[in-house]
Design a protein around this motif. Structure first.
Motif, short mmCIF file in Angstrom:
data_model
loop_
_atom_site.label_atom_id
_atom_site.label_comp_id
_atom_site.label_asym_id
_atom_site.label_seq_id
_atom_site.Cartn_x
_atom_site.Cartn_y
_atom_site.Cartn_z
N THR A 49 -4.96 9.05 -4.19
CA THR A 49 -5.66 7.72 -4.63
C THR A 49 -4.43 6.83 -5.00
O THR A 49 -3.56 7.13 -5.87
CB THR A 49 -6.48 7.97 -5.50
OG1 THR A 49 -7.45 9.07 -5.03
CG2 THR A 49 -7.18 6.87 -5.99
N LEU A 50 -4.34 5.57 -4.49
CA LEU A 50 -3.53 4.64 -5.04
C LEU A 50 -4.31 3.77 -5.82
O LEU A 50 -5.39 3.25 -5.52
CB LEU A 50 -2.90 3.65 -3.79
CG LEU A 50 -2.12 2.55 -4.42
CD1 LEU A 50 -1.00 3.02 -5.20
CD2 LEU A 50 -1.65 1.77 -3.03
N ILE A 51 -3.80 3.25 -7.17
CA ILE A 51 -4.56 2.38 -8.09
C ILE A 51 -3.51 1.31 -8.42
O ILE A 51 -2.41 1.84 -8.78
CB ILE A 51 -5.02 3.23 -9.33
CG1 ILE A 51 -6.30 4.10 -8.92
CG2 ILE A 51 -5.59 2.25 -10.52
CD1 ILE A 51 -6.33 5.13 -10.00
N PHE B 136 1.85 -5.91 -2.97
CA PHE B 136 0.63 -5.16 -2.68
C PHE B 136 0.95 -4.67 -1.35
O PHE B 136 0.31 -3.43 -1.30
CB PHE B 136 -0.46 -6.34 -2.69
CG PHE B 136 -1.76 -5.62 -2.62
CD1 PHE B 136 -2.37 -5.11 -3.80
CD2 PHE B 136 -2.44 -5.46 -1.36
CE1 PHE B 136 -3.55 -4.39 -3.77
CE2 PHE B 136 -3.86 -4.97 -1.45
CZ PHE B 136 -4.27 -4.38 -2.61
N ALA B 137 1.25 -5.09 -0.35
CA ALA B 137 1.39 -4.74 0.97
C ALA B 137 2.40 -3.60 1.00
O ALA B 137 2.03 -2.80 1.71
CB ALA B 137 1.59 -5.81 2.01
N GLU B 138 3.36 -3.78 0.56
CA GLU B 138 4.55 -2.74 0.20
C GLU B 138 3.92 -1.30 -0.19
O GLU B 138 4.28 -0.33 0.40
CB GLU B 138 5.64 -3.19 -0.59
CG GLU B 138 6.87 -2.38 -0.62
CD GLU B 138 7.82 -3.04 -1.61
OE1 GLU B 138 8.03 -2.20 -2.75
OE2 GLU B 138 8.12 -3.89 -1.64
N LEU B 139 3.01 -1.38 -1.42
CA LEU B 139 2.53 -0.23 -1.87
C LEU B 139 1.54 0.38 -0.92
O LEU B 139 1.16 1.57 -0.81
CB LEU B 139 1.80 -0.76 -3.12
CG LEU B 139 2.85 -1.00 -4.53
CD1 LEU B 139 1.89 -1.59 -5.57
CD2 LEU B 139 3.72 0.13 -4.85
N LEU B 140 0.68 -0.52 -0.26
CA LEU B 140 -0.24 -0.12 0.78
C LEU B 140 0.32 0.67 1.69
O LEU B 140 0.10 1.72 2.40
CB LEU B 140 -1.15 -1.00 1.18
CG LEU B 140 -2.11 -1.73 0.29
CD1 LEU B 140 -3.14 -2.75 0.80
CD2 LEU B 140 -3.01 -0.55 -0.13
N GLU B 141 1.59 0.00 2.35
CA GLU B 141 2.16 0.56 3.57
C GLU B 141 2.91 1.88 3.06
O GLU B 141 2.85 2.87 4.06
CB GLU B 141 3.40 -0.58 3.94
CG GLU B 141 4.16 -0.05 5.16
CD GLU B 141 4.98 -0.99 5.44
OE1 GLU B 141 6.17 -0.40 5.92
OE2 GLU B 141 4.82 -2.19 5.24
N LYS B 142 3.32 1.92 1.79
CA LYS B 142 4.04 3.31 1.45
C LYS B 142 3.05 4.38 1.57
O LYS B 142 2.99 5.33 2.05
CB LYS B 142 4.66 3.01 -0.05
CG LYS B 142 5.25 4.54 -0.26
CD LYS B 142 5.82 4.24 -1.56
CE LYS B 142 6.55 5.54 -2.28
NZ LYS B 142 6.39 6.75 -1.89
N VAL B 143 1.88 4.06 0.89
CA VAL B 143 0.74 5.05 0.93
C VAL B 143 0.43 5.63 2.20
O VAL B 143 0.08 6.78 2.57
CB VAL B 143 -0.60 4.47 0.14
CG1 VAL B 143 -1.69 5.53 0.47
CG2 VAL B 143 -0.09 4.50 -1.28
N VAL B 144 0.31 4.63 2.91
CA VAL B 144 -0.08 4.92 4.58
C VAL B 144 1.06 5.72 5.26
O VAL B 144 0.69 6.78 5.97
CB VAL B 144 -0.63 3.68 5.33
CG1 VAL B 144 -0.39 3.94 6.78
CG2 VAL B 144 -1.65 3.23 5.07
N LYS B 145 2.24 5.53 4.92
CA LYS B 145 3.43 6.13 5.65
C LYS B 145 3.30 7.39 5.05
O LYS B 145 3.65 8.55 5.58
CB LYS B 145 4.62 5.42 5.31
CG LYS B 145 5.02 4.43 6.34
CD LYS B 145 6.38 3.57 5.96
CE LYS B 145 6.28 2.39 7.04
NZ LYS B 145 7.73 1.63 6.58
#
Length: 156
Positions: free
Chosen positions: A92-94, A136-145
């Motif tokens: 979970t990313l918050i 924001f996009a960087e954090l989401l991309e890291k989670v997906v990777k």
């Protein structure tokens, strides 16, 4: 992130905050367009095109004030949902604004989730995705990777 609602317990734990929220709901009920425009100014700190703000206000106006007020009261003061945090069993990313007046509650909630990663974003208000879209996009991309290797070997 909005802190997870602690229901009526929050009223007794934070009476002044609860009273403030209820006062704001009365303003929303009586002056919905002005309230929504002011809310956009409070949750977004980076300049946005006026058309973006107009679109957000127009979208908010689709919910009648009586329904919006009822939904918010039920969400904020109805059920205490904090026990559910410990049951979340997936990564979970918050993401929260470092300026949030609710930052301590947000971090406390995140600490209850077994596999949570908490990120606070500087120089942003509540709408971090508008104030700091690249971060924001960087954090989401890291989670997906980070999740991709776990899924790469599985078949749908």
């Amino acid at each position: 992130m909005q802190p997870v609602a602690d229901g009526a317990d929050g009223v007794t734990a934070r009476p002044q905050e609860s009273a403030g929220q209820l006062r704001m709901l009365a303003l929303y009920q009586a002056h919905q367009p002005d309230y929504l425009r002011g809310m956009m100014g409070a949750i977004i700190t980076k300049p946005q095109p006026e058309s973006t703000i107009d679109r957000l206000v127009t979208t908010g106006m689709k919910t009648p004030p009586s329904i919006g007020t009822g939904m918010l009261v039920a969400d904020l003061f109805g059920v205490n949902r904090t026990a559910a945090l410990k049951k979340i069993d997936c990564p979970t990313l918050i993401i929260a604004s470092a300026k949030s007046g609710e930052l301590a509650r947000q971090q406390a909630g995140a600490s209850q989730i077994p596999h949570a990663h908490f990120e606070k974003i500087e120089d942003a208000a509540h709408a971090v995705f508008l104030d700091q879209p690249e971060r924001f996009a960087e954090l989401l991309e890291k989670v997906v990777k980070d999740l991709t290797p776990a899924w790469a070997g599985s078949t749908p």
